[in-house]
Design a protein around this motif. Structure first.
Motif, PDB file in Angstrom:
ATOM      1  N   GLY A   1       0.835  -1.198   0.000  1.00  0.00           N
ATOM      2  CA  GLY A   1       0.000   0.000   0.000  1.00  0.00           C
ATOM      3  C   GLY A   1       0.866   1.243   0.000  1.00  0.00           C
ATOM      4  N   CYS A   2       0.257   2.383   0.272  1.00  0.00           N
ATOM      5  CA  CYS A   2       1.024   3.625   0.363  1.00  0.00           C
ATOM      6  C   CYS A   2       0.548   4.444   1.544  1.00  0.00           C
ATOM      7  CB  CYS A   2       0.946   4.429  -0.936  1.00  0.00           C
ATOM      8  SG  CYS A   2      -0.648   5.177  -1.279  1.00  0.00           S
ATOM      9  N   VAL A   3       1.437   5.301   2.031  1.00  0.00           N
ATOM     10  CA  VAL A   3       1.169   6.212   3.142  1.00  0.00           C
ATOM     11  C   VAL A   3       1.495   7.626   2.673  1.00  0.00           C
ATOM     12  CG1 VAL A   3       1.591   6.720   5.570  1.00  0.00           C
ATOM     13  CG2 VAL A   3       1.953   4.417   4.720  1.00  0.00           C
ATOM     14  N   LEU A   4       0.627   8.550   2.986  1.00  0.00           N
ATOM     15  CA  LEU A   4       0.854   9.961   2.635  1.00  0.00           C
ATOM     16  C   LEU A   4       0.905  10.786   3.908  1.00  0.00           C
ATOM     17  CD1 LEU A   4       1.048  12.182   0.440  1.00  0.00           C
ATOM     18  CD2 LEU A   4      -1.458  12.293   0.495  1.00  0.00           C
ATOM     19  N   PHE A   5       1.957  11.594   4.034  1.00  0.00           N
ATOM     20  CA  PHE A   5       2.115  12.498   5.164  1.00  0.00           C
ATOM     21  C   PHE A   5       2.157  13.938   4.670  1.00  0.00           C
ATOM     22  CE2 PHE A   5       4.371   8.635   6.702  1.00  0.00           C
ATOM     23  CZ  PHE A   5       3.617   8.382   7.834  1.00  0.00           C
ATOM     24  N   ALA A   6       1.492  14.821   5.366  1.00  0.00           N
ATOM     25  CA  ALA A   6       1.594  16.256   5.092  1.00  0.00           C
ATOM     26  C   ALA A   6       2.952  16.766   5.565  1.00  0.00           C
ATOM     27  CB  ALA A   6       0.474  17.001   5.817  1.00  0.00           C
ATOM     28  N   PRO A   7       3.351  17.954   5.131  1.00  0.00           N
ATOM     29  CA  PRO A   7       4.596  18.529   5.649  1.00  0.00           C
ATOM     30  C   PRO A   7       4.546  18.682   7.172  1.00  0.00           C
ATOM     31  CG  PRO A   7       3.803  19.776   3.752  1.00  0.00           C
ATOM     32  CD  PRO A   7       2.709  18.829   4.139  1.00  0.00           C
ATOM     33  N   LYS A   8       5.702  18.633   7.770  1.00  0.00           N
ATOM     34  CA  LYS A   8       5.867  18.889   9.203  1.00  0.00           C
ATOM     35  C   LYS A   8       4.976  17.977  10.051  1.00  0.00           C
ATOM     36  CE  LYS A   8       7.076  22.882  12.010  1.00  0.00           C
ATOM     37  NZ  LYS A   8       7.029  24.354  12.124  1.00  0.00           N
ATOM     38  N   THR A   9       5.047  16.686   9.757  1.00  0.00           N
ATOM     39  CA  THR A   9       4.254  15.687  10.480  1.00  0.00           C
ATOM     40  C   THR A   9       5.155  14.844  11.368  1.00  0.00           C
ATOM     41  OG1 THR A   9       2.580  15.537   8.741  1.00  0.00           O
ATOM     42  CG2 THR A   9       2.769  13.660  10.219  1.00  0.00           C
TER      43      THR A   9
END
Length: 213
Positions: free
Chosen positions: A129-137
């Motif tokens: 699968g994939c994981v998405l993180f916003a900036p400064k997480t």
């Protein structure tokens, strides 16, 4: 409908296979073994030709950063995966995976499974699968019982346990039970593809929890 009838999912899984075939293990025997396990499991999935089972597609607030993450992979060796993700993005079911999501993380994090017990490509051999993180997480410390995990950075930069900075194309390895905490850069989102290997029981019953420490 089976995998052999849906080229978009075939391309995505083959591109992930290529990441684990062409990427470097950095001289680590454990990482090399894990990469081979991922390739072997993916090969068996193609032989199985599993069913495709679509659930409801769902977005989370972090998906506002997905366009930026996918476009930033242009020109990188991870671009093929980004393009394949773009082709199926309208079908993805983004989730948190936790009963209780820490305050402040609801807009900064989300994951979706491509291949595994929860589909859309249904299998108990491996989870991709994939994981998405916003900036400064900051993604709190957690571990996985009975699961060997790796992340391949597709776009952006990340650090795990403050032990270094991982750029696109880098692989992060976590053996079973290893606590790991993830942080991301201040100005750009980070997109990671993950692979989980383990017994079919461990893959189907895994519960995601953060450390109480």
């Amino acid at each position: 409908m089976r995998l052999s009838n849906v080229p978009s999912w075939q391309y995505l899984l083959r591109d992930v296979h290529e990441l684990y075939q062409m990427g470097s293990a950095g001289g680590s025997a454990k990482i090399r073994t894990h990469m081979a396990d991922v390739r072997r499991a993916l090969g068996r999935v193609f032989e199985d030709d599993p069913e495709i089972e679509y659930g409801p597609a769902k977005q989370l607030p972090v998906c506002e950063h997905l366009d930026r993450a996918l476009s930033s992979a242009t020109g990188l060796r991870t671009a093929k995966v980004a393009r394949s993700l773009e082709a199926v993005r309208s079908l993805l079911n983004w989730r948190y995976g936790y009963e209780r999501v820490p305050r402040g993380l609801t807009r900064k994090y989300g994951f979706c499974e491509f291949l595994g017990p929860n589909g859309p490509v249904v299998s108990d051999r491996i989870i991709i699968g994939c994981v998405l993180f916003a900036p400064k997480t900051t993604y709190p410390a957690h571990s996985h019982k009975g699961i060997t995990e790796s992340y391949v950075c597709i776009a952006g930069n990340t650090s795990e346990n403050d032990a270094g900075v991982y750029a696109p194309g880098s692989l992060i390895f976590n053996p079973p039970g290893q606590m790991h905490r993830i942080t991301t850069a201040d100005r750009e989102p980070c997109l990671l593809v993950y692979a989980w290997t383990g017994s079919s029981d461990a893959l189907t019953t895994q519960k995601m929890t953060f450390s109480k420490k």
